[in-house]
Design an enzyme around this catalytic site. Structure first.
Site, short mmCIF file in Angstrom:
data_model
loop_
_atom_site.label_atom_id
_atom_site.label_comp_id
_atom_site.label_asym_id
_atom_site.label_seq_id
_atom_site.Cartn_x
_atom_site.Cartn_y
_atom_site.Cartn_z
N HIS A 108 48.67 34.37 39.76
CA HIS A 108 47.47 34.79 40.49
C HIS A 108 47.00 33.64 41.35
O HIS A 108 47.03 32.47 40.93
CB HIS A 108 46.37 35.20 39.50
CG HIS A 108 45.24 35.97 40.14
ND1 HIS A 108 44.24 35.37 40.85
CD2 HIS A 108 44.97 37.31 40.16
CE1 HIS A 108 43.39 36.29 41.28
NE2 HIS A 108 43.81 37.47 40.88
N GLU A 146 47.15 43.25 38.03
CA GLU A 146 48.00 44.29 38.60
C GLU A 146 49.09 44.76 37.64
O GLU A 146 49.53 45.91 37.71
CB GLU A 146 48.65 43.80 39.90
CG GLU A 146 47.70 43.73 41.07
CD GLU A 146 48.43 43.51 42.39
OE1 GLU A 146 49.65 43.25 42.36
OE2 GLU A 146 47.78 43.61 43.44
#
Length: 367
Positions: A252, A307
């Site tokens: 991330h 996600e």
């Protein structure tokens, strides 16, 4: 000092949320999400983000009634949706329909009431146009269902499995708000001109449409479908790592440790073990993939991002990729509206400077 994309430039002071990427913390109104999300409904968290306090029973009932009433779209908005060609992408249909809320009966409401109306309307708008795209008639809202359960009902025309509602609601509660992202900034810039809420949310949806911001986790779904079964996890992942391919759903740009949202989603999926094969596959695969990443890339700390589990949940409820970003927007509507309200309470129009670097066409005569 010039910073491309305003990276690391502080443009807003906010009480709504804080994102601490170095230590992996996300707080809503100063409260860690793991102290809020497991114990409260979507509606309760929305109220908390809007008002800074959790609702009592009377407040919650009042909000639920307003959300239910907001599912009935104004006549002219329904007509606009009926007139739109089916091939118009969902995000464009959403943007068009939301912009049409700038009419007197809506604009005369306090902005807090407008926020509730738009929150209620967006899932209905999505469901109507999605079914139109698939040659299906619209489904009327179900007054006996919660905000998220009714969304699934209006998409599919059948009562959703409570496990699927739980999983999707957890994901959407965790993605209501995430600091000054591009769409939220767009909403604040628009409202800072003393424009209206419908215009600000239209700006946010237009920004969310961009693949660099609201991109769907379809790559993770492709990965999980390629794995298919738990026995193939190691084989598939090792082959990708040996060929230098990226493992989707890991790493991330903000969080340098575990994404706190993925931790809570993992816990929710683990609690449903044995009840959904895709959620089971995701939880088992995550552990093996992290171990393999640590072996192959020991210098990089790669953890699961939100996600990854979002994809697992979307796959488990059989939600097609074209609904991913619109569904994400259903959650983010809470953050967008909260930020516009906050901006107006202490407003200053955004007017950053630009630095000209083009060709100098004119010069002083004595130069």
């Amino acid at each position: 000092m010039f910073k491309k994309g305003l990276k690391d430039v502080v443009a807003v002071q906010t009480n709504i949320a804080s994102v601490e990427g170095e230590i992996g913390e996300l707080r809503y109104r100063g409260i860690l999400i793991d102290e809020l999300i497991p114990f409260h409904t979507f509606e309760e968290i929305a109220y908390f983000i809007w008002h800074g306090v959790l609702p009592d029973k009377s407040d919650l009932k009042h909000l639920e009634i307003k959300l239910m009433n907001g599912r009935q779209l104004p006549h002219h908005v329904r007509e606009i949706l009926e007139a739109l060609p089916a091939e118009i992408p969902l995000m464009d249909a959403m943007r068009t329909a939301i912009s049409a809320f700038a009419h007197a009966s809506f604009s005369n409401e306090p902005i807090e009431e407008q926020a509730i109306i738009l929150t209620a309307a967006l899932p209905v708008i999505i469901a109507i146009h999605y079914r139109k795209q698939n040659g299906l008639p619209p489904i009327n809202p179900n007054p006996n269902l919660s905000h998220i359960a009714n969304y699934l009902w209006m998409l599919n025309g059948k009562l959703p499995d409570h496990l699927h509602v739980e999983a999707l609601e957890t994901y959407l509660k965790l993605t209501m708000e995430h600091g000054l992202n591009a769409a939220t900034f767009a909403a604040r810039v628009t409202i800072s001109t003393e424009s209206d809420l419908a215009a600000a949310i239209t700006s946010a949806i237009g920004t969310m449409k961009g693949p660099l911001h609201g991109g769907a986790p379809s790559g993770v779904i492709d990965l999980l479908e390629e794995i298919g079964e738990q026995e193939k996890i190691k084989t598939v992942i090792e082959e990708k790592l040996q060929n230098g391919k990226k493992i989707m759903g890991f790493g991330h740009r903000i969080y340098k440790t575990e994404d706190p949202r993925s931790i809570l989603l993992r816990e929710k999926c683990t609690s449903m073990h044995g009840k959904d094969e895709w959620l089971d596959l995701a939880t088992v695969a995550e552990k093996e993939i992290i171990d393999l990443l640590a072996q192959h890339k020991p210098d990089r700390k790669l953890y699961t991002n939100v996600e990854y589990y979002a994809a697992a949940i979307m796959r488990s409820i059989e939600m097609p990729p074209e609904l991913f970003t619109p569904t994400f927007s259903v959650a983010r509507m809470i953050g967008w509206t909260a930020h516009t309200i906050e901006q107006l309470r202490d407003n200053s129009i955004f007017r950053p400077q630009s630095e000209y670097i083009g060709y100098e066409k004119t010069r002083r005569a004595d130069a």
